[in-house]
Design a protein around this motif. Structure first.
Motif, PDB file in Angstrom:
ATOM      1  N   LEU A 112     -76.997 -58.233 107.442  1.00 57.46           N
ATOM      2  CA  LEU A 112     -77.293 -59.655 107.230  1.00 57.46           C
ATOM      3  C   LEU A 112     -76.337 -60.548 108.006  1.00 57.46           C
ATOM      4  CD1 LEU A 112     -77.907 -59.334 103.399  1.00 57.46           C
ATOM      5  CD2 LEU A 112     -79.662 -59.754 105.127  1.00 57.46           C
ATOM      6  N   ALA A 113     -75.255 -59.984 108.529  1.00 54.16           N
ATOM      7  CA  ALA A 113     -74.321 -60.794 109.315  1.00 54.16           C
ATOM      8  C   ALA A 113     -75.009 -61.230 110.589  1.00 54.16           C
ATOM      9  CB  ALA A 113     -73.067 -59.984 109.651  1.00 54.16           C
TER      10      ALA A 113
ATOM     11  N   ILE B  13     -76.979 -64.789 101.598  1.00 51.41           N
ATOM     12  CA  ILE B  13     -77.886 -63.714 101.175  1.00 51.41           C
ATOM     13  C   ILE B  13     -77.104 -62.416 100.929  1.00 51.41           C
ATOM     14  CG2 ILE B  13     -79.969 -62.400 101.772  1.00 51.41           C
ATOM     15  CD1 ILE B  13     -80.834 -64.811 103.524  1.00 51.41           C
ATOM     16  N   GLY B  14     -76.119 -62.134 101.789  1.00 47.79           N
ATOM     17  CA  GLY B  14     -75.323 -60.907 101.648  1.00 47.79           C
ATOM     18  C   GLY B  14     -74.619 -60.830 100.311  1.00 47.79           C
TER      19      GLY B  14
ATOM     20  N   ALA C  90     -81.926 -58.443 108.883  1.00 49.66           N
ATOM     21  CA  ALA C  90     -82.519 -59.779 108.790  1.00 49.66           C
ATOM     22  C   ALA C  90     -83.173 -60.168 110.099  1.00 49.66           C
ATOM     23  CB  ALA C  90     -81.431 -60.795 108.453  1.00 49.66           C
ATOM     24  N   SER C  91     -84.485 -60.434 110.035  1.00 46.45           N
ATOM     25  CA  SER C  91     -85.131 -61.157 111.116  1.00 46.45           C
ATOM     26  C   SER C  91     -85.420 -62.552 110.556  1.00 46.45           C
ATOM     27  CB  SER C  91     -86.398 -60.434 111.581  1.00 46.45           C
ATOM     28  OG  SER C  91     -86.967 -61.133 112.678  1.00 46.45           O
TER      29      SER C  91
ATOM     30  N   LYS D 200     -83.331 -62.970 117.142  1.00 37.77           N
ATOM     31  CA  LYS D 200     -83.957 -62.246 116.022  1.00 37.77           C
ATOM     32  C   LYS D 200     -85.116 -61.379 116.532  1.00 37.77           C
ATOM     33  CE  LYS D 200     -81.281 -63.503 112.783  1.00 37.77           C
ATOM     34  NZ  LYS D 200     -80.510 -62.522 112.038  1.00 37.77           N
TER      35      LYS D 200
ATOM     36  N   ASN E  80     -66.241 -66.419 109.518  1.00 38.99           N
ATOM     37  CA  ASN E  80     -66.110 -67.491 110.523  1.00 38.99           C
ATOM     38  C   ASN E  80     -66.278 -68.866 109.882  1.00 38.99           C
ATOM     39  OD1 ASN E  80     -68.849 -68.245 110.371  1.00 38.99           O
ATOM     40  ND2 ASN E  80     -69.463 -66.726 111.866  1.00 38.99           N
TER      41      ASN E  80
ATOM     42  N   TYR F 203     -81.588 -68.710 118.886  1.00 39.37           N
ATOM     43  CA  TYR F 203     -81.494 -68.037 117.585  1.00 39.37           C
ATOM     44  C   TYR F 203     -82.749 -67.194 117.354  1.00 39.37           C
ATOM     45  CZ  TYR F 203     -81.820 -67.303 112.570  1.00 39.37           C
ATOM     46  OH  TYR F 203     -81.985 -66.722 111.335  1.00 39.37           O
TER      47      TYR F 203
ATOM     48  N   LEU G 268     -68.802 -57.972 113.800  1.00 36.24           N
ATOM     49  CA  LEU G 268     -69.836 -57.041 114.281  1.00 36.24           C
ATOM     50  C   LEU G 268     -69.663 -56.707 115.745  1.00 36.24           C
ATOM     51  CD1 LEU G 268     -73.433 -58.041 113.068  1.00 36.24           C
ATOM     52  CD2 LEU G 268     -71.794 -56.513 112.001  1.00 36.24           C
TER      53      LEU G 268
ATOM     54  N   ARG H  77     -76.578 -72.207 101.669  1.00 36.46           N
ATOM     55  CA  ARG H  77     -75.816 -72.577 102.869  1.00 36.46           C
ATOM     56  C   ARG H  77     -75.667 -74.089 103.022  1.00 36.46           C
ATOM     57  NH1 ARG H  77     -78.772 -69.395 107.214  1.00 36.46           N
ATOM     58  NH2 ARG H  77     -78.613 -71.359 108.315  1.00 36.46           N
TER      59      ARG H  77
ATOM     60  N   ASN I  94     -66.906 -61.541 109.138  1.00 35.84           N
ATOM     61  CA  ASN I  94     -65.770 -62.056 109.932  1.00 35.84           C
ATOM     62  C   ASN I  94     -65.252 -63.383 109.375  1.00 35.84           C
ATOM     63  OD1 ASN I  94     -67.670 -63.904 110.772  1.00 35.84           O
ATOM     64  ND2 ASN I  94     -67.536 -63.440 112.950  1.00 35.84           N
TER      65      ASN I  94
ATOM     66  N   ARG J  97     -67.396 -66.690  97.053  1.00 34.48           N
ATOM     67  CA  ARG J  97     -68.374 -65.607  96.825  1.00 34.48           C
ATOM     68  C   ARG J  97     -67.640 -64.266  96.755  1.00 34.48           C
ATOM     69  NH1 ARG J  97     -71.531 -67.889 101.773  1.00 34.48           N
ATOM     70  NH2 ARG J  97     -72.962 -69.430 100.896  1.00 34.48           N
TER      71      ARG J  97
ATOM     72  N   TYR K 125     -69.582 -72.731 108.551  1.00 31.95           N
ATOM     73  CA  TYR K 125     -69.569 -73.698 107.449  1.00 31.95           C
ATOM     74  C   TYR K 125     -68.385 -73.391 106.563  1.00 31.95           C
ATOM     75  CZ  TYR K 125     -72.110 -70.062 104.759  1.00 31.95           C
ATOM     76  OH  TYR K 125     -72.498 -68.889 104.156  1.00 31.95           O
TER      77      TYR K 125
ATOM     78  N   GLN L  72     -74.977 -64.964 113.477  1.00 31.11           N
ATOM     79  CA  GLN L  72     -74.798 -66.396 113.633  1.00 31.11           C
ATOM     80  C   GLN L  72     -76.147 -67.016 113.323  1.00 31.11           C
ATOM     81  OE1 GLN L  72     -72.043 -68.424 114.147  1.00 31.11           O
ATOM     82  NE2 GLN L  72     -73.655 -69.817 113.482  1.00 31.11           N
TER      83      GLN L  72
HETATM   84  P1  NAD Z   1     -74.783 -66.964 106.199  1.00 35.83           P
HETATM   85  O1  NAD Z   1     -74.265 -67.665 107.412  1.00 35.83           O
HETATM   86  O2  NAD Z   1     -74.455 -67.541 104.870  1.00 35.83           O
HETATM   87  O3  NAD Z   1     -74.328 -65.449 106.210  1.00 35.83           O
HETATM   88  C1  NAD Z   1     -74.022 -64.729 107.370  1.00 35.83           C
HETATM   89  C2  NAD Z   1     -72.619 -64.170 107.218  1.00 35.83           C
HETATM   90  O4  NAD Z   1     -72.349 -63.388 108.370  1.00 35.83           O
HETATM   91  C3  NAD Z   1     -71.530 -65.245 107.148  1.00 35.83           C
HETATM   92  O5  NAD Z   1     -70.724 -65.054 106.003  1.00 35.83           O
HETATM   93  C4  NAD Z   1     -70.731 -65.071 108.432  1.00 35.83           C
HETATM   94  O6  NAD Z   1     -69.340 -65.306 108.228  1.00 35.83           O
HETATM   95  C5  NAD Z   1     -71.033 -63.630 108.793  1.00 35.83           C
HETATM   96  N1  NAD Z   1     -70.978 -63.382 110.240  1.00 35.83           N
HETATM   97  C6  NAD Z   1     -71.514 -64.130 111.233  1.00 35.83           C
HETATM   98  N2  NAD Z   1     -71.273 -63.558 112.427  1.00 35.83           N
HETATM   99  C7  NAD Z   1     -70.581 -62.418 112.175  1.00 35.83           C
HETATM  100  C8  NAD Z   1     -70.040 -61.401 112.990  1.00 35.83           C
HETATM  101  N3  NAD Z   1     -70.127 -61.453 114.328  1.00 35.83           N
HETATM  102  N4  NAD Z   1     -69.385 -60.380 112.404  1.00 35.83           N
HETATM  103  C9  NAD Z   1     -69.246 -60.315 111.050  1.00 35.83           C
HETATM  104  N5  NAD Z   1     -69.731 -61.267 110.219  1.00 35.83           N
HETATM  105  C10 NAD Z   1     -70.391 -62.298 110.789  1.00 35.83           C
HETATM  106  O7  NAD Z   1     -76.355 -66.860 106.404  1.00 35.83           O
HETATM  107  P2  NAD Z   1     -77.498 -66.340 105.415  1.00 35.83           P
HETATM  108  O8  NAD Z   1     -78.372 -67.489 105.107  1.00 35.83           O
HETATM  109  O9  NAD Z   1     -76.910 -65.538 104.325  1.00 35.83           O
HETATM  110  O10 NAD Z   1     -78.306 -65.398 106.395  1.00 35.83           O
HETATM  111  C11 NAD Z   1     -78.229 -63.987 106.352  1.00 35.83           C
HETATM  112  C12 NAD Z   1     -79.138 -63.440 107.429  1.00 35.83           C
HETATM  113  O11 NAD Z   1     -80.482 -63.876 107.210  1.00 35.83           O
HETATM  114  C13 NAD Z   1     -78.782 -63.915 108.837  1.00 35.83           C
HETATM  115  O12 NAD Z   1     -79.030 -62.856 109.721  1.00 35.83           O
HETATM  116  C14 NAD Z   1     -79.757 -65.040 109.092  1.00 35.83           C
HETATM  117  O13 NAD Z   1     -79.996 -65.220 110.471  1.00 35.83           O
HETATM  118  C15 NAD Z   1     -80.976 -64.528 108.368  1.00 35.83           C
HETATM  119  N6  NAD Z   1     -81.920 -65.558 107.950  1.00 35.83           N
HETATM  120  C16 NAD Z   1     -81.562 -66.475 106.994  1.00 35.83           C
HETATM  121  C17 NAD Z   1     -82.483 -67.435 106.602  1.00 35.83           C
HETATM  122  C18 NAD Z   1     -82.166 -68.465 105.546  1.00 35.83           C
HETATM  123  O14 NAD Z   1     -83.029 -69.313 105.284  1.00 35.83           O
HETATM  124  N7  NAD Z   1     -80.988 -68.442 104.914  1.00 35.83           N
HETATM  125  C19 NAD Z   1     -83.762 -67.460 107.187  1.00 35.83           C
HETATM  126  C20 NAD Z   1     -84.077 -66.511 108.150  1.00 35.83           C
HETATM  127  C21 NAD Z   1     -83.156 -65.555 108.513  1.00 35.83           C
END
Ligand code: NAD
Length: 335
Positions: free
Chosen positions: A83-84, A12-13, A125-126, A156, A34, A152, A62, A188, A32, A45, A37, A86
């Motif tokens: 949006l970062a 999403i970011g 992000a929640s 949130k 990580n 998780y 973070l 993802r 970060n 990206r 995946y 876990q």
């Molecule tokens: P994603 O895992 O692709 O993106 C999260 C990014 O944050 C990753 O690139 C990861 O490397 C980075 N990250 C994780 N921990 C970190 C830390 N401690 N410091 C710095 N970077 C860190 O996930 P996404 O799907 O893009 O989700 C974005 C946000 O939306 C998240 O907060 C997730 O919980 C929330 N969310 C996503 C969905 C969905 O369906 N994709 C649904 C509900 C909520």
């Protein structure tokens, strides 16, 4: 505007950073990188973002308190999109600690950075997972949700509560967006659509949990991105009557908001799989399994409040969104 996007290498970011850059904002991305995946997908990206004018990236965690303090001190962010995190419900059962470090300690560092640097608006992000096994459909932001089913989800919900205290005590405008199962290009690899697509193309069986009986409010990435940006632009200014020196007694006017952002059209998992089979032109071999610990039966977003306050609601039909995902997947993996 100068905007901090955390998790900029994430699904999403990345999309949010692209859209902000396209309209001329300056974007500082942190992540970060990580290995939850495949890191190569995050790097791909970033490779698209990095050459763009107005974009800068810093590899930063973070939960690195000093690093985040320094970042906020060096840059003068107008607004922040956090949006970062876990992500992942199932992973949180086996790996609880990383959720506290990234999603709670890390989020606190972002709140502190915003507070001390007069950030105009923090959008974070929640998740729909905060509703747990809520039985009232559709899920409304006015429902009482304090029964998360995974760490998780709890992290949130904790973010929403933490944001409330900062909005109340320091008049920091914060908005939490409860995303409902987001899918689409650059998605993802740990999520159903990606896993199903990969397995079907490799001729392997797909794992259909809860015997395919649950419904999900699958929401297309472009709709989520649009909603995030419109919300970011829609700042709830602090109470103008408040002097800023005394605690504000009018908490109801605190600039704290939480919205659902979902398609508001839940789809049965088997219909979702059928739409994917149609797009791929192949039939999936299905392995039916029980519901996984921490999973919720159904999700369904009531988006009235978002529509009323921000003037936006997602609308992409799943057939259209799945077809766009399949196009992207085929091009990216050359299959
Ligand atoms: P994603 O895992 O692709 O993106 C999260 C990014 O944050 C990753 O690139 C990861 O490397 C980075 N990250 C994780 N921990 C970190 C830390 N401690 N410091 C710095 N970077 C860190 O996930 P996404 O799907 O893009 O989700 C974005 C946000 O939306 C998240 O907060 C997730 O919980 C929330 N969310 C996503 C969905 C969905 O369906 N994709 C649904 C509900 C909520």
């Amino acid at each position: 505007m100068k905007v901090l996007v955390t998790g900029a290498a994430g699904f999403i970011g990345f999309h949010v950073a692209q859209r902000l850059l396209a309209r001329g904002d300056e974007v500082i991305g942190i992540d970060n990188l990580n290995d939850y995946y495949e890191v190569s997908l995050k790097e791909s990206r970033l490779a698209l973002l990095e050459p763009q004018e107005g974009f800068r990236f810093q590899k930063l965690d973070l939960d690195d308190r000093q690093g985040i303090e320094d970042l906020f001190a060096d840059e003068k962010f107008d607004r922040v999109v956090n949006l970062a995190a876990q992500a992942g419900v199932r992973y949180s059962i086996e790996n609880p600690h990383s959720y506290v470090q990234s999603n709670i300690v890390g989020f606190l560092n972002i709140l502190e950075g915003c507070r001390h640097n007069n950030v105009e608006h923090l959008v974070y992000a929640s998740s729909s997972s905060v509703y747990g096994a809520n039985e009232t459909m559709p899920f409304s932001v006015h429902d009482n949700v304090d029964h998360p089913l995974s760490l998780y989800a709890a992290s949130k919900k904790a973010n929403e509560l933490m944001a409330h205290t900062y909005s109340h005590l320091y008049r920091l405008p914060t908005t939490g967006l409860r995303f409902f199962t987001v899918y689409g290009p650059w998605g993802r690899p740990d999520m159903a659509l990606f896993l199903f697509t990969r397995a079907i193309l490799e001729g392997k069986p797909i794992k259909v949990f809860n015997y395919g009986k649950h419904r999900r409010d699958f929401t297309y990435i472009d709709d989520i991105t649009e909603g995030i940006i419109r919300t970011l632009d829609n700042v709830a200014m602090p109470n103008p009557d408040w002097s800023g020196t005394e605690p504000d007694p009018g908490t109801s006017r605190a600039p704290w908001r939480v919205y659902n952002i979902g398609n508001s059209k839940p789809v049965n998992l088997m219909d979702y799989i059928q739409a994917l089979e149609h797009s791929l032109g192949r039939t999936a071999e299905k392995e039916f399994l029980p519901m996984q610990p921490g999973d919720v039966p159904d999700t369904y977003a009531d988006v009235k409040q978002l529509k009323q306050d921000v003037g936006y609601q997602p609308s992409t039909p799943v057939e259209e969104g799945i077809a766009k995902f399949v196009d992207w997947y085929s091009g990216y993996y050359n299959v």
